[in-house]
Design a protein around this motif. Structure first.
Motif, PDB file in Angstrom:
ATOM      1  N   GLY A 153      30.084  46.605 -47.785  1.00  0.00           N
ATOM      2  CA  GLY A 153      29.421  45.346 -48.105  1.00  0.00           C
ATOM      3  C   GLY A 153      27.922  45.482 -48.287  1.00  0.00           C
ATOM      4  O   GLY A 153      27.248  44.521 -48.662  1.00  0.00           O
ATOM      5  N   PHE A 154      27.390  46.669 -48.054  1.00  0.00           N
ATOM      6  CA  PHE A 154      25.957  46.901 -48.167  1.00  0.00           C
ATOM      7  C   PHE A 154      25.666  47.960 -49.227  1.00  0.00           C
ATOM      8  O   PHE A 154      26.582  48.511 -49.823  1.00  0.00           O
ATOM      9  CB  PHE A 154      25.373  47.290 -46.805  1.00  0.00           C
ATOM     10  CG  PHE A 154      25.402  46.147 -45.836  1.00  0.00           C
ATOM     11  CD1 PHE A 154      24.378  45.217 -45.806  1.00  0.00           C
ATOM     12  CD2 PHE A 154      26.489  45.978 -44.992  1.00  0.00           C
ATOM     13  CE1 PHE A 154      24.426  44.138 -44.935  1.00  0.00           C
ATOM     14  CE2 PHE A 154      26.547  44.903 -44.117  1.00  0.00           C
ATOM     15  CZ  PHE A 154      25.517  43.986 -44.087  1.00  0.00           C
ATOM     16  N   ALA A 155      24.385  48.235 -49.441  1.00  0.00           N
ATOM     17  CA  ALA A 155      23.991  49.164 -50.496  1.00  0.00           C
ATOM     18  C   ALA A 155      22.689  49.864 -50.130  1.00  0.00           C
ATOM     19  O   ALA A 155      21.894  49.344 -49.338  1.00  0.00           O
ATOM     20  CB  ALA A 155      23.823  48.409 -51.820  1.00  0.00           C
ATOM     21  N   LYS A 156      22.481  51.024 -50.736  1.00  0.00           N
ATOM     22  CA  LYS A 156      21.240  51.789 -50.583  1.00  0.00           C
ATOM     23  C   LYS A 156      20.849  52.325 -51.960  1.00  0.00           C
ATOM     24  O   LYS A 156      21.699  52.507 -52.823  1.00  0.00           O
ATOM     25  CB  LYS A 156      21.421  52.928 -49.590  1.00  0.00           C
ATOM     26  CG  LYS A 156      21.668  52.425 -48.159  1.00  0.00           C
ATOM     27  CD  LYS A 156      21.674  53.547 -47.151  1.00  0.00           C
ATOM     28  CE  LYS A 156      21.862  52.977 -45.741  1.00  0.00           C
ATOM     29  NZ  LYS A 156      21.881  54.062 -44.734  1.00  0.00           N
ATOM     30  N   ILE A 157      19.563  52.606 -52.131  1.00  0.00           N
ATOM     31  CA  ILE A 157      19.040  53.038 -53.437  1.00  0.00           C
ATOM     32  C   ILE A 157      18.536  54.477 -53.386  1.00  0.00           C
ATOM     33  O   ILE A 157      18.005  54.913 -52.364  1.00  0.00           O
ATOM     34  CB  ILE A 157      17.930  52.066 -53.916  1.00  0.00           C
ATOM     35  CG1 ILE A 157      17.551  52.316 -55.374  1.00  0.00           C
ATOM     36  CG2 ILE A 157      16.729  52.101 -52.983  1.00  0.00           C
ATOM     37  CD1 ILE A 157      16.672  51.227 -55.985  1.00  0.00           C
ATOM     38  N   THR A 158      18.752  55.181 -54.490  1.00  0.00           N
ATOM     39  CA  THR A 158      18.206  56.533 -54.667  1.00  0.00           C
ATOM     40  C   THR A 158      17.653  56.625 -56.087  1.00  0.00           C
ATOM     41  O   THR A 158      17.972  55.799 -56.945  1.00  0.00           O
ATOM     42  CB  THR A 158      19.288  57.631 -54.510  1.00  0.00           C
ATOM     43  OG1 THR A 158      20.258  57.484 -55.564  1.00  0.00           O
ATOM     44  CG2 THR A 158      19.947  57.585 -53.143  1.00  0.00           C
ATOM     45  N   PRO A 159      16.871  57.664 -56.355  1.00  0.00           N
ATOM     46  CA  PRO A 159      16.480  57.925 -57.746  1.00  0.00           C
ATOM     47  C   PRO A 159      17.712  58.227 -58.594  1.00  0.00           C
ATOM     48  O   PRO A 159      18.768  58.611 -58.067  1.00  0.00           O
ATOM     49  CB  PRO A 159      15.581  59.162 -57.640  1.00  0.00           C
ATOM     50  CG  PRO A 159      15.110  59.192 -56.221  1.00  0.00           C
ATOM     51  CD  PRO A 159      16.246  58.611 -55.415  1.00  0.00           C
ATOM     52  N   GLY A 160      17.582  58.123 -59.895  1.00  0.00           N
ATOM     53  CA  GLY A 160      18.683  58.413 -60.811  1.00  0.00           C
ATOM     54  C   GLY A 160      18.814  59.875 -61.177  1.00  0.00           C
ATOM     55  O   GLY A 160      19.802  60.270 -61.784  1.00  0.00           O
ATOM     56  N   ILE A 174      21.978  52.447 -57.281  1.00  0.00           N
ATOM     57  CA  ILE A 174      22.194  51.619 -56.100  1.00  0.00           C
ATOM     58  C   ILE A 174      23.637  51.865 -55.674  1.00  0.00           C
ATOM     59  O   ILE A 174      24.562  51.583 -56.424  1.00  0.00           O
ATOM     60  CB  ILE A 174      21.925  50.134 -56.391  1.00  0.00           C
ATOM     61  CG1 ILE A 174      20.457  49.946 -56.801  1.00  0.00           C
ATOM     62  CG2 ILE A 174      22.276  49.278 -55.172  1.00  0.00           C
ATOM     63  CD1 ILE A 174      20.104  48.561 -57.290  1.00  0.00           C
ATOM     64  N   HIS A 175      23.800  52.437 -54.491  1.00  0.00           N
ATOM     65  CA  HIS A 175      25.111  52.827 -53.985  1.00  0.00           C
ATOM     66  C   HIS A 175      25.669  51.685 -53.144  1.00  0.00           C
ATOM     67  O   HIS A 175      25.162  51.414 -52.052  1.00  0.00           O
ATOM     68  CB  HIS A 175      24.990  54.095 -53.137  1.00  0.00           C
ATOM     69  CG  HIS A 175      24.298  55.208 -53.848  1.00  0.00           C
ATOM     70  ND1 HIS A 175      24.988  56.180 -54.550  1.00  0.00           N
ATOM     71  CD2 HIS A 175      22.977  55.493 -53.991  1.00  0.00           C
ATOM     72  CE1 HIS A 175      24.115  57.024 -55.081  1.00  0.00           C
ATOM     73  NE2 HIS A 175      22.891  56.631 -54.753  1.00  0.00           N
ATOM     74  N   ALA A 176      26.679  51.000 -53.650  1.00  0.00           N
ATOM     75  CA  ALA A 176      27.301  49.873 -52.947  1.00  0.00           C
ATOM     76  C   ALA A 176      28.673  50.293 -52.440  1.00  0.00           C
ATOM     77  O   ALA A 176      29.476  50.848 -53.189  1.00  0.00           O
ATOM     78  CB  ALA A 176      27.425  48.676 -53.887  1.00  0.00           C
ATOM     79  N   VAL A 177      28.929  50.011 -51.177  1.00  0.00           N
ATOM     80  CA  VAL A 177      30.196  50.399 -50.573  1.00  0.00           C
ATOM     81  C   VAL A 177      31.119  49.186 -50.549  1.00  0.00           C
ATOM     82  O   VAL A 177      30.920  48.256 -49.773  1.00  0.00           O
ATOM     83  CB  VAL A 177      29.999  50.964 -49.147  1.00  0.00           C
ATOM     84  CG1 VAL A 177      31.342  51.378 -48.546  1.00  0.00           C
ATOM     85  CG2 VAL A 177      29.031  52.151 -49.178  1.00  0.00           C
TER      86      VAL A 177
END
Length: 169
Positions: free
Chosen positions: A58-65, A74-77
């Motif tokens: 239900g959450f997400a985190k961001i990384t460079p492309g 944006i990695h959403a689980v």
């Protein structure tokens, strides 16, 4: 003006500020779109993801492309579908809200979504599309920083389900 596009596309080829990865909780790659994004972005993505400590459903985190045309991932689980009795709809909606919140927080203006939880996680596609389209539409009505949202569909069945959902919402 905010714009939502629905199209059949390989999300790893889209030139947007961010693509969303339908990630697993480890954030370290997997099958489907997650594996495709990790392969296209290159090994630096995996190294970065290993430092993030995973991510809750239900959450997400961001990384460079990294090697993608998109500047960020944006990695959403998303949730695994268990028949609807384990808060799956609310968790899926949260994935879209969290991804959009992170994009706005980073002043991104364009974002592309895959069909979160619709592959190996077995979320029913028609309901997932209604949730996805509804959450994006609500978010765009409440803020103006994101100008373009793309739903990148892996096949015609998904594209048609999203088009149908867009008429219902």
């Amino acid at each position: 003006m905010n714009k939502i596009e629905i199209l059949q596309a390989d999300i790893t080829t889209l030139e947007v500020d961010a693509i969303v990865n339908a990630a697993n909780g480890s954030l370290c790659g997997g099958g489907g779109v997650d594996g495709a994004i990790h392969r296209a972005a290159g090994k630096d993505l995996l190294a970065q993801c290993r430092t993030l400590g995973g991510c809750d459903t239900g959450f997400a985190k961001i990384t460079p492309g990294y090697h993608l045309p998109a500047k960020f991932i944006i990695h959403a689980v998303g949730p695994v579908w268990y028949g609807g009795a384990k808060n799956e709809e609310q968790l899926l909606a949260s994935c879209y809200r969290e991804s959009l919140r992170i994009a706005a927080e980073h002043q991104l203006t364009s974002i592309a979504f895959p069909a979160i939880s619709c592959g190996a996680y077995r979320f029913p596609i028609p309901r997932a599309c209604e949730i996805a389209y509804g959450e994006v539409q609500k978010f765009l009505q409440s803020q103006s920083s994101i100008k373009k949202v793309i739903f990148a569909c892996f096949d015609a069945k998904l594209e048609n389900a999203l088009l149908l959902a867009s008429r219902k919402v």
